[in-house]
Design a protein around this motif. Structure first.
Motif, PDB file in Angstrom:
ATOM      1  N   ASP A 138       7.851  -6.810  11.932  1.00 25.72           N
ATOM      2  CA  ASP A 138       6.493  -7.271  12.282  1.00 25.72           C
ATOM      3  C   ASP A 138       5.901  -6.565  13.494  1.00 25.72           C
ATOM      4  N   ILE A 150       6.218  -4.084   8.047  1.00 23.95           N
ATOM      5  CA  ILE A 150       6.664  -5.213   7.221  1.00 23.95           C
ATOM      6  C   ILE A 150       8.006  -4.853   6.586  1.00 23.95           C
ATOM      7  N   GLU A 165      -3.947  -3.442   9.077  1.00 24.46           N
ATOM      8  CA  GLU A 165      -4.450  -4.805   8.869  1.00 24.46           C
ATOM      9  C   GLU A 165      -5.973  -4.842   8.775  1.00 24.46           C
ATOM     10  N   TYR A 204       0.180 -10.830   1.705  1.00 24.86           N
ATOM     11  CA  TYR A 204      -0.565 -10.216   2.808  1.00 24.86           C
ATOM     12  C   TYR A 204      -1.972  -9.859   2.344  1.00 24.86           C
ATOM     13  N   ASN A 205      -2.821  -9.643   3.347  1.00 22.74           N
ATOM     14  CA  ASN A 205      -4.215  -9.363   3.062  1.00 22.74           C
ATOM     15  C   ASN A 205      -4.449  -7.850   2.993  1.00 22.74           C
ATOM     16  N   ASN A 222      -3.617  -6.640  -3.608  1.00 25.86           N
ATOM     17  CA  ASN A 222      -2.639  -7.728  -3.409  1.00 25.86           C
ATOM     18  C   ASN A 222      -2.651  -8.692  -4.602  1.00 25.86           C
TER      19      ASN A 222
END
Ligand SMILES: [Zn+2]
Ligand SMILES: [Zn+2]
Length: 230
Positions: A138, A150, A165, A204-205, A222
């Motif tokens: 992380d 990740i 992100e 996850y986004n 995703n």
């Protein structure tokens, strides 16, 4: 062109059987390096976006396999730059070991065919990659507005995927592939763990996902992965 823009400042470079990735952010981050001897192709691709080899400031390896880590030692030596990887795979890479046995082939005709055509004689050693800086679970790396590490074990124990992100782009490595459609990778160290990993990653986004093998998923990646790997 061997190099394809994913989004601004993020590129995929096709090295034939495998892709590597470049993030352009006050110097270049090279993610994966292809088989041994791929540096010329990588440098040619860089020139297409107006960069030179010395613009590469660091290398990140998604995992230990020879189609991803194969040129890391030579590029590191040439440019004197840091290489980052997960501790578990780094331990083997430092010894030049690029497979953790046994590897289990995914059932079905296509994996059988690809394995027998292209993978049967893959080398099990590469030039040792040393030193390697190990990445934490992380960890947020200062690349663009943040590149999240990740852990994604299963294909290899120390496999990582990398998530931009803010940009919602996942560089997935070999947790799955998108060659002729989204599907499981040909080989896994631990298929059950890999399936669990795929479910976790899909939470996850991210909108775009890029893979070591095959084409990116350009939209709703995703959700597509969640649907495929449920
Ligand atoms: Zn692999
Ligand atoms: Zn691969």
């Amino acid at each position: 062109m061997a190099i394809k823009k994913i989004i601004d400042n993020v590129y995929q470079v096709s090295l034939g059987m495998v892709n590597c990735f470049i993030i352009d952010d006050d110097g270049l981050t090279l993610i994966d390096t292809g088989f041994q001897g791929s540096e010329k192709k990588i440098f040619e691709a860089l020139s297409e976006i107006g960069n030179r080899p010395k613009d590469i400031k660091q290398i990140i390896l998604t995992h230990l396999h020879p189609d991803h880590a194969g040129s890391a030692a030579d590029i590191q030596k040439m440019l004197q730059i840091p290489v980052f990887a997960h501790e578990t795979d780094a331990e083997l890479l430092k010894k030049g070991i690029c497979f953790r046995e046994p590897m289990i082939r995914t059932p079905g005709f296509f994996p059988w065919l690809i394995f027998n055509l292209f993978m049967r004689n893959t080398p099990s050693t590469i030039k040792p990659v040393d030193p390697i800086t190990t990445l934490q679970h992380d960890q947020l790396l200062p690349v663009l507005s943040g590149l999240r590490v990740i852990p994604t074990p299963g294909h290899s124990e120390g496999h990582i995927s990398l998530l931009l992100e803010k940009e919602q782009v996942l560089i997935a490595g070999d947790i799955c592939g998108n060659t002729g459609g989204l599907n499981y990778s040909i080989l896994y160290e631990d298929p059950a763990l890999a399936k669990q990993t795929l479910k976790e990653v899909a939470k996850y986004n991210f909108n775009i996902a890029c893979f070591g093998h095959g084409n990116p998923l350009w939209e709703g990646a995703n959700k597509k992965m969640a649907d495929k790997f449920k």
